[in-house]
Design a protein around this motif. Sequence first.
Motif, PDB file in Angstrom:
ATOM      1  N   UNK A  65      22.712  40.975  28.541  1.00  8.75           N
ATOM      2  CA  UNK A  65      23.513  40.000  29.324  1.00  8.75           C
ATOM      3  C   UNK A  65      24.037  41.086  30.562  1.00  8.75           C
ATOM      4  N   UNK A  66      23.787  40.541  31.742  1.00  7.56           N
ATOM      5  CA  UNK A  66      24.399  41.475  32.852  1.00  7.56           C
ATOM      6  C   UNK A  66      25.208  40.571  33.909  1.00  7.56           C
ATOM      7  N   UNK A  67      26.293  40.905  34.029  1.00  3.92           N
ATOM      8  CA  UNK A  67      27.249  40.301  35.040  1.00  3.92           C
ATOM      9  C   UNK A  67      27.127  40.864  36.538  1.00  3.92           C
ATOM     10  N   UNK A  68      26.535  39.901  37.250  1.00  8.29           N
ATOM     11  CA  UNK A  68      26.142  40.104  38.596  1.00  8.29           C
ATOM     12  C   UNK A  68      27.600  40.245  39.563  1.00  8.29           C
ATOM     13  N   UNK A  69      28.485  39.448  39.274  1.00  4.86           N
ATOM     14  CA  UNK A  69      29.732  39.411  40.297  1.00  4.86           C
ATOM     15  C   UNK A  69      30.808  38.602  39.613  1.00  4.86           C
ATOM     16  N   UNK A  70      31.910  38.678  39.826  1.00  5.44           N
ATOM     17  CA  UNK A  70      33.105  37.718  39.707  1.00  5.44           C
ATOM     18  C   UNK A  70      33.503  37.094  40.862  1.00  5.44           C
ATOM     19  N   UNK A  71      34.303  36.060  40.620  1.00  7.04           N
ATOM     20  CA  UNK A  71      34.782  35.436  41.712  1.00  7.04           C
ATOM     21  C   UNK A  71      36.067  34.643  41.310  1.00  7.04           C
ATOM     22  N   UNK A  72      37.277  34.800  42.200  1.00  7.93           N
ATOM     23  CA  UNK A  72      38.579  34.331  41.847  1.00  7.93           C
ATOM     24  C   UNK A  72      38.971  33.199  42.573  1.00  7.93           C
ATOM     25  N   UNK A  73      40.227  33.036  42.541  1.00 12.49           N
ATOM     26  CA  UNK A  73      40.717  31.867  43.398  1.00 12.49           C
ATOM     27  C   UNK A  73      40.512  31.873  44.811  1.00 12.49           C
ATOM     28  N   UNK A  74      40.196  30.831  45.348  1.00 15.48           N
ATOM     29  CA  UNK A  74      40.054  30.623  46.665  1.00 15.48           C
ATOM     30  C   UNK A  74      38.742  31.543  47.315  1.00 15.48           C
ATOM     31  N   UNK A  75      37.803  31.357  46.477  1.00 18.54           N
ATOM     32  CA  UNK A  75      36.574  31.926  46.871  1.00 18.54           C
ATOM     33  C   UNK A  75      35.473  31.077  46.699  1.00 18.54           C
ATOM     34  N   UNK A  76      34.440  31.230  47.260  1.00 18.70           N
ATOM     35  CA  UNK A  76      33.250  30.421  47.097  1.00 18.70           C
ATOM     36  C   UNK A  76      32.131  31.033  46.153  1.00 18.70           C
ATOM     37  N   UNK A  77      31.506  30.328  45.470  1.00 16.01           N
ATOM     38  CA  UNK A  77      30.698  30.938  44.531  1.00 16.01           C
ATOM     39  C   UNK A  77      29.175  30.374  44.540  1.00 16.01           C
ATOM     40  N   UNK A  78      28.194  30.660  44.520  1.00 18.90           N
ATOM     41  CA  UNK A  78      26.782  30.306  44.539  1.00 18.90           C
ATOM     42  C   UNK A  78      25.953  31.197  44.287  1.00 18.90           C
ATOM     43  N   UNK A  79      24.650  30.576  43.541  1.00 23.44           N
ATOM     44  CA  UNK A  79      23.720  31.872  43.344  1.00 23.44           C
ATOM     45  C   UNK A  79      22.592  31.851  44.462  1.00 23.44           C
ATOM     46  N   UNK A  80      22.924  32.414  45.361  1.00 21.90           N
ATOM     47  CA  UNK A  80      22.208  32.478  46.691  1.00 21.90           C
ATOM     48  C   UNK A  80      21.044  32.790  46.772  1.00 21.90           C
ATOM     49  N   UNK A  81      20.555  33.406  45.758  1.00 24.85           N
ATOM     50  CA  UNK A  81      19.129  33.921  45.738  1.00 24.85           C
ATOM     51  C   UNK A  81      18.215  32.552  45.278  1.00 24.85           C
ATOM     52  N   UNK A  82      18.728  31.620  44.751  1.00 28.61           N
ATOM     53  CA  UNK A  82      18.277  30.282  44.644  1.00 28.61           C
ATOM     54  C   UNK A  82      18.536  29.176  45.555  1.00 28.61           C
ATOM     55  N   UNK A  83      19.781  29.336  46.264  1.00 31.23           N
ATOM     56  CA  UNK A  83      20.324  28.260  47.110  1.00 31.23           C
ATOM     57  C   UNK A  83      19.328  28.423  48.352  1.00 31.23           C
ATOM     58  N   UNK A  88      14.071  28.175  41.427  1.00 28.41           N
ATOM     59  CA  UNK A  88      15.088  28.119  40.158  1.00 28.41           C
ATOM     60  C   UNK A  88      15.629  29.505  40.088  1.00 28.41           C
ATOM     61  N   UNK A  89      16.871  29.475  39.552  1.00 30.66           N
ATOM     62  CA  UNK A  89      17.569  30.763  39.506  1.00 30.66           C
ATOM     63  C   UNK A  89      17.604  31.187  38.025  1.00 30.66           C
TER      64      UNK A  89
ATOM     65  N   UNK B 130      17.558  37.910  54.702  1.00 33.36           N
ATOM     66  CA  UNK B 130      18.139  39.281  54.403  1.00 33.36           C
ATOM     67  C   UNK B 130      19.016  39.542  53.349  1.00 33.36           C
ATOM     68  N   UNK B 131      20.053  38.633  53.041  1.00 32.57           N
ATOM     69  CA  UNK B 131      20.986  38.414  52.330  1.00 32.57           C
ATOM     70  C   UNK B 131      20.390  38.439  50.873  1.00 32.57           C
ATOM     71  N   UNK B 132      19.546  37.762  50.729  1.00 32.92           N
ATOM     72  CA  UNK B 132      18.774  37.593  49.461  1.00 32.92           C
ATOM     73  C   UNK B 132      17.994  38.723  48.963  1.00 32.92           C
ATOM     74  N   UNK B 133      17.579  39.285  49.919  1.00 39.21           N
ATOM     75  CA  UNK B 133      16.741  40.511  49.708  1.00 39.21           C
ATOM     76  C   UNK B 133      17.882  41.552  49.036  1.00 39.21           C
ATOM     77  N   UNK B 134      19.007  41.761  49.891  1.00 41.37           N
ATOM     78  CA  UNK B 134      20.205  42.723  49.445  1.00 41.37           C
ATOM     79  C   UNK B 134      20.696  42.527  48.070  1.00 41.37           C
ATOM     80  N   UNK B 135      20.823  41.061  47.771  1.00 40.54           N
ATOM     81  CA  UNK B 135      21.260  40.832  46.461  1.00 40.54           C
ATOM     82  C   UNK B 135      20.237  41.203  45.341  1.00 40.54           C
ATOM     83  N   UNK B 136      18.877  41.029  45.780  1.00 41.34           N
ATOM     84  CA  UNK B 136      17.824  41.399  44.727  1.00 41.34           C
ATOM     85  C   UNK B 136      18.008  43.086  44.596  1.00 41.34           C
ATOM     86  N   UNK B 137      18.260  43.668  45.829  1.00 35.05           N
ATOM     87  CA  UNK B 137      18.303  45.073  45.574  1.00 35.05           C
ATOM     88  C   UNK B 137      19.278  45.619  44.913  1.00 35.05           C
TER      89      UNK B 137
END
Lengths: 187, 187
Positions: A65-83, A88-89, B130-137
């Motif tokens: 299992x790999x953690x890609x990123x963290x996000x804390x209060x007052x931030x946005x989070x989404x799996x952009x490579x899918x969005x 599918x992500x 380009x953002x998605x490419x960078x996430x994948x990178x």
Amino acid sequence: MNELISYFNKYNPLSENAINAIAEICKSVNIKKNQDLQSIGHTCRTIYFIKKGVARIYYYKEDIEITECFAFENAIIARVESLFTGKPSRKAIQMIEDSELIAISSAKLFDLYNTFPEIERLFRKIFESAYVDTVNRVESIQFHSAEERYNALLKESPNVLQRVPLKYIASYLGITQVSLSRIRGIR
Amino acid sequence: MNELISYFNKYNPLSENAINAIAEICKSVNIKKNQDLQSIGHTCRTIYFIKKGVARIYYYKEDIEITECFAFENAIIARVESLFTGKPSRKAIQMIEDSELIAISSAKLFDLYNTFPEIERLFRKIFESAYVDTVNRVESIQFHSAEERYNALLKESPNVLQRVPLKYIASYLGITQVSLSRIRGIR
DNA sequence: AATAAAATTTAACATAAGATAAATAATCAG
DNA sequence: CTGATTATTTATCTTATGTTAAATTTTATT
């Protein structure tokens, strides 16, 4: 919604109409500690704003299992490579603490882009900023030692150690738990 | 301009008016092999489209030169960490071959966003991609061995070896020239 | 509070990649 | 075409991080 509006104001303040339109496509979500907010295999159709709690995006590389990123209060989070691709992500979003979120439907948001150019601009700027962060992260991973990255993380998010288990931090830094423990042990 | 219009069409086809408006803020630029197109310390105010040639973005980490990325024909290149923040860039863009480019003034482009929401949408989509490419990178750098990354690069850009010196490829992969040579020697 | 489960650390050994230097090969300028 | 410069490879040694396993500490459950 106040926190969300303040967040928006940092990027592109919106008219009252635009704010109301966004408010209509928002839902409150509460999630218990360690629960997945979004699971692997589903296409990302929601953008979350964190009112309270800590999130991480994680995925598996050969059953590790790999953690890609963290996000804390007052931030946005989404799996952009899918969005942004509609695919599918392979990633999940998990809440590390009991959390309160605002869920924004991405399909409805993208519809609003057509009636409110200012909303499209807002999210353009939000994601441009996230893009810049990711470009900087590439540099950090590629050319700083694990120890440097650990220290940089502590500087950036001083409370991360209190709120996030070390095993998640290790994979976020691109090293094993054992390596992280060694680095921490030095001082 | 035809190549540029085809490129745009992949993301968000534009009306004739919008195309004409963009055409007015474009300039042709020719650059000789090994020359810098944009130099370190200047704020990025131009987005380039590559008609012919190969570009790389590079910077220095403690007097060692690092290649951040390559770009080939029919792609856009810009130092986004400067373009989107307005801060001077620590990076330069160099053309690795004699090249022909189209230069788009970012200030004028951002002005066009106000009159042509479709142009704002186009560039939103370009940079989201380009953002998605960078996430994948990030994932590629963090969790694949140098050898895996080398093979992935060859698969993605089979002609990179013919067009780009190995020393640039090494730092792009996050390894030394010596390591790259070792990896190549194995097979 | 006691036990079980999970997280973290420590230890010992293995390995990929770094550093330096020297050798060879390719490219360029006159 | 030739010498000079630059790029690439090879060799040797060093080091950071990985791997596995066991010990310890922390957290959760009954």
